[in-house]
Design a protein around this motif. Structure first.
Motif, mmCIF file in Angstrom:
data_model
loop_
_atom_site.group_PDB
_atom_site.id
_atom_site.type_symbol
_atom_site.label_atom_id
_atom_site.label_comp_id
_atom_site.label_asym_id
_atom_site.label_seq_id
_atom_site.Cartn_x
_atom_site.Cartn_y
_atom_site.Cartn_z
ATOM 1 N N ILE A 37 14.289 14.754 8.738
ATOM 2 C CA ILE A 37 13.756 14.450 7.410
ATOM 3 C C ILE A 37 14.916 14.258 6.443
ATOM 4 O O ILE A 37 15.864 15.051 6.428
ATOM 5 C CB ILE A 37 12.861 15.591 6.906
ATOM 6 C CG1 ILE A 37 11.714 15.825 7.873
ATOM 7 C CG2 ILE A 37 12.331 15.297 5.512
ATOM 8 C CD1 ILE A 37 10.916 17.058 7.543
ATOM 9 N N GLY A 47 16.497 13.914 2.474
ATOM 10 C CA GLY A 47 16.274 14.375 1.116
ATOM 11 C C GLY A 47 16.396 13.229 0.126
ATOM 12 O O GLY A 47 16.522 12.060 0.518
ATOM 13 N N LEU A 81 13.703 23.295 3.649
ATOM 14 C CA LEU A 81 12.303 22.951 3.414
ATOM 15 C C LEU A 81 11.529 24.232 3.666
ATOM 16 O O LEU A 81 11.444 24.707 4.795
ATOM 17 C CB LEU A 81 11.836 21.829 4.347
ATOM 18 C CG LEU A 81 10.481 21.193 4.033
ATOM 19 C CD1 LEU A 81 10.399 19.778 4.592
ATOM 20 C CD2 LEU A 81 9.318 22.029 4.545
ATOM 21 N N TYR A 104 2.195 17.521 0.808
ATOM 22 C CA TYR A 104 3.316 18.011 0.006
ATOM 23 C C TYR A 104 4.156 19.017 0.791
ATOM 24 O O TYR A 104 3.631 19.856 1.525
ATOM 25 C CB TYR A 104 2.811 18.707 -1.260
ATOM 26 C CG TYR A 104 2.073 17.808 -2.216
ATOM 27 C CD1 TYR A 104 2.753 16.912 -3.029
ATOM 28 C CD2 TYR A 104 0.683 17.878 -2.317
ATOM 29 C CE1 TYR A 104 2.067 16.094 -3.908
ATOM 30 C CE2 TYR A 104 -0.011 17.073 -3.199
ATOM 31 C CZ TYR A 104 0.677 16.180 -3.987
ATOM 32 O OH TYR A 104 0.000 15.370 -4.858
ATOM 33 N N TRP A 135 8.550 16.741 -1.541
ATOM 34 C CA TRP A 135 8.204 15.595 -0.713
ATOM 35 C C TRP A 135 6.713 15.314 -0.879
ATOM 36 O O TRP A 135 5.876 16.220 -0.741
ATOM 37 C CB TRP A 135 8.495 15.878 0.753
ATOM 38 C CG TRP A 135 9.933 15.856 1.150
ATOM 39 C CD1 TRP A 135 10.630 14.804 1.654
ATOM 40 C CD2 TRP A 135 10.855 16.954 1.108
ATOM 41 N NE1 TRP A 135 11.931 15.166 1.934
ATOM 42 C CE2 TRP A 135 12.097 16.487 1.598
ATOM 43 C CE3 TRP A 135 10.749 18.284 0.694
ATOM 44 C CZ2 TRP A 135 13.219 17.298 1.689
ATOM 45 C CZ3 TRP A 135 11.864 19.105 0.779
ATOM 46 C CH2 TRP A 135 13.079 18.609 1.268
ATOM 47 N N THR A 136 6.382 14.063 -1.179
ATOM 48 C CA THR A 136 4.982 13.650 -1.308
ATOM 49 C C THR A 136 4.739 12.494 -0.353
ATOM 50 O O THR A 136 5.368 11.436 -0.476
ATOM 51 C CB THR A 136 4.653 13.213 -2.743
ATOM 52 O OG1 THR A 136 4.983 14.268 -3.654
ATOM 53 C CG2 THR A 136 3.171 12.870 -2.870
ATOM 54 N N GLY A 151 5.842 12.146 2.506
ATOM 55 C CA GLY A 151 7.083 11.841 3.196
ATOM 56 C C GLY A 151 8.208 11.340 2.314
ATOM 57 O O GLY A 151 9.329 11.141 2.799
ATOM 58 N N ALA A 194 10.850 11.918 -0.718
ATOM 59 C CA ALA A 194 11.501 13.029 -1.405
ATOM 60 C C ALA A 194 11.754 12.711 -2.868
ATOM 61 O O ALA A 194 12.250 11.630 -3.201
ATOM 62 C CB ALA A 194 12.820 13.373 -0.718
ATOM 63 N N GLU A 195 11.417 13.664 -3.745
ATOM 64 C CA GLU A 195 11.646 13.510 -5.182
ATOM 65 C C GLU A 195 12.536 14.641 -5.671
ATOM 66 O O GLU A 195 12.277 15.818 -5.386
ATOM 67 C CB GLU A 195 10.315 13.552 -5.933
ATOM 68 C CG GLU A 195 10.463 13.490 -7.445
ATOM 69 C CD GLU A 195 9.143 13.699 -8.173
ATOM 70 O OE1 GLU A 195 9.158 13.700 -9.417
ATOM 71 O OE2 GLU A 195 8.107 13.901 -7.487
#
Length: 522
Positions: A218, A220, A229, A238, A255-256, A258, A260-261
């Protein structure tokens, strides 16, 4: 054999020493490769008894399922030749137990649900037990191990007239004799030791191995290095964690679907981490502020510290349900002492839950969508940092509560997670338990490892990096390097697991720990 935590090391050494002394060794039958006698308890119902009935427990140490139809367990006195029988039925999977309930006088704790029931009164000090694939009773007093049909045989106590190799040690009213790690050397004195009784039925055993889950890395947010995580909602939409920038400052990440914010550095302080997130993207977590850890909620882009109950110095927040209710622990004394399990409503008002009498610490660890909270109450000696007693607890929305007890009445238990009324937890010695929160009914999913999360289907992730399905099948979560290890943190209802694993990167000449998603849903 999975029962490595069942017998204390000191008891094993005592049993081994006992197995080295025998004046009249008796020839034994062939070493059993499948079903064996694994535990014998003859103190049931007597004054001082742990359980209210006697029992004989079997274990399938082989690799295939065995039909027990037509088989019997049989008992005779230490020197007798008159045998009593109990008929068996059904089948026994590899790595599973089979519990045969026998007679008792009512004193002690009831057994877990037996797989077969008889009326035999076993001696608590000396006797003979046989496992036979025949229904007819034996007639021997000695040399019973070579009688056709005898699959396994245990003579216990110094006066037993027949045994494999040498007699097993004598049990007592408060102790059984149990087979060490499933080993069968055809020497009763070596294979069995005296210890606290631990009756297991056919619902307990080593889960069958399944196909390993697929794994992917995953990423970032751009410009940041993903670090952790730590939380996720059951739907899988989420996840929340942390990442660091070029100055090694930690940022909160959401993560929304998939993506990343970067949520930036929390306004409450950089030393902050998320502990849970719900299906609306609301995050709860904790920050070190004013000399203590303090829980917070992030909703609508705003971070708000949790309200402190009256008399509380600080409080942490560990879980949030789909309705926005939070659970955690408030502390009335410094150094995280005098804990009180606490619930915060959607308007951030706090309510401390009942702490049962006899305990000086109560901590909430998860909250279900209906408002049921699970956690652990403890009796702690703060001066010596010793846990004197510990019990898992479920607190219900109507203000009532119940203990979640272990398989054995003496087990110290700890609840870890709840989903749709199914609670998972562990004991002080390890193993994975599952409870019905309302009834308190308990089963053991595995005697090894500890649970991490449970989902709505009943699947459970464990510290052994595996997903145990409701069927009992165990699916490994592959990592890069067992030496560097890894950990799972989040489990969705679709059996998607999130976590991380470490390995040594030869190009970077450093250990790296990427975040991972394991897909166990197909």
């Amino acid at each position: 054999m999975f029962r490595r935590n069942k017998i204390p090391v000191a008891a094993v050494l005592t049993g081994l020493a006992a197995g080295l002394v025998t004046l009249n060794p008796e020839p034994a039958g062939a070493v059993s490769t499948s079903v064996v006698i694994s535990e014998i308890y003859g103190g049931g119902g007597n004054n001082g008894a742990i359980y209210n009935v006697d029992f004989i427990e079997l274990y399938n140490r082989g690799t295939t399922t065995v039909s027990l139809d037509g088989w019997t367990v049989q008992y005779a006195s230490a020197t007798g030749s008159s045998w009593q029988t109990t008929a068996l039925s059904g089948s026994l999977k590899p790595g599973r137990h089979y519990l045969v309930k026998q007679a008792g006088n009512g004193v002690g704790t009831p057994l877990p649900a037996p797989d077969a029931t008889g009326t035999i009164s076993l001696s608590a000090t000396a006797g003979k037990v046989a496992l036979s694939d025949k229904s007819r009773a034996l007639t021997c007093s000695s040399s019973c191990t070579t009688v056709p049909g005898v699959r396994d045989f245990v003579g216990y106590g110094s006066t037993a007239s027949s045994f494999e190799g040498s007699p097993a040690p004598a049990p007592s009213v408060a102790a059984s004799i149990g087979r060490v790690n499933g080993v069968d050397t055809d020497t009763n004195g070596r294979d069995f030791v005296k210890a606290a009784p631990t009756p297991y039925n056919s619902s307990v055993g080593t889960p069958e191995s399944g196909e390993a889950c697929s794994r992917e890395v995953i990423s970032g947010p751009a410009g940041l290095t993903a670090k952790t995580l730590e939380a996720g909602d059951p739907s899988g939409r989420y996840q929340a964690g942390r990442a660091v920038d070029s100055a090694d400052v930690e940022h909160l990440v959401l993560w929304t679907d998939g993506v990343a914010e970067d949520l930036g550095v929390p306004a409450l302080g950089a030393n902050s981490f998320p502990s849970d997130v719900n299906g609306h993207g609301e995050i709860v977590g904790n920050v070190f502020m004013d000399g203590n850890w303090r829980g917070w909620r992030r909703r609508g882009g705003q971070f708000t510290p949790v309200t402190l109950p009256a008399s509380a110095l600080t409080a942490d927040a560990v879980a949030i349900n789909g309705n926005g209710e939070m659970a955690g622990t408030s502390f009335r004394a410094a150094y995280a002492q005098d804990g009180r399990a606490t619930v915060w409503s959607t308007d951030n008002s706090a309510r401390e839950l009942t702490r049962p009498a006899g305990f000086n610490d109560a901590r909430a660890l998860d909250i279900d969508d209906d408002g049921t909270v699970i956690g652990t109450v403890s009796l702690l000696d703060y001066d010596t940092a010793t846990t004197l007693d510990q019990r898992a607890v479920a607190w219900f929305p109507d203000g009532t509560w119940r203990f979640l007890n272990g398989i054995r009445p003496t087990d110290q238990t700890e609840a870890k997670a709840i989903r749709n009324g199914r609670v998972v937890g562990t004991t002080a010695s390890g193993g994975i338990l599952a409870w019905n929160a309302v009834s308190g009914d308990v089963t053991q999913l595995s005697p090894e490892g500890r649970p991490v999360e449970v989902n709505s289907t009943g699947s459970v992730t464990t510290t052994n990096l595996e997903l145990i399905l409701p069927s009992g099948v165990r699916r490994p979560l592959p990592i890069f390097d067992p030496v560097h290890g890894g950990a799972s943190r989040v489990l969705t209802d679709a059996n998607i697991v999130y976590g991380k694993a470490s390995y040594y990167d030869e190009d970077l000449q450093a250990t790296v720990a990427p975040l991972l998603r394991w897909n166990c849903g197909s």
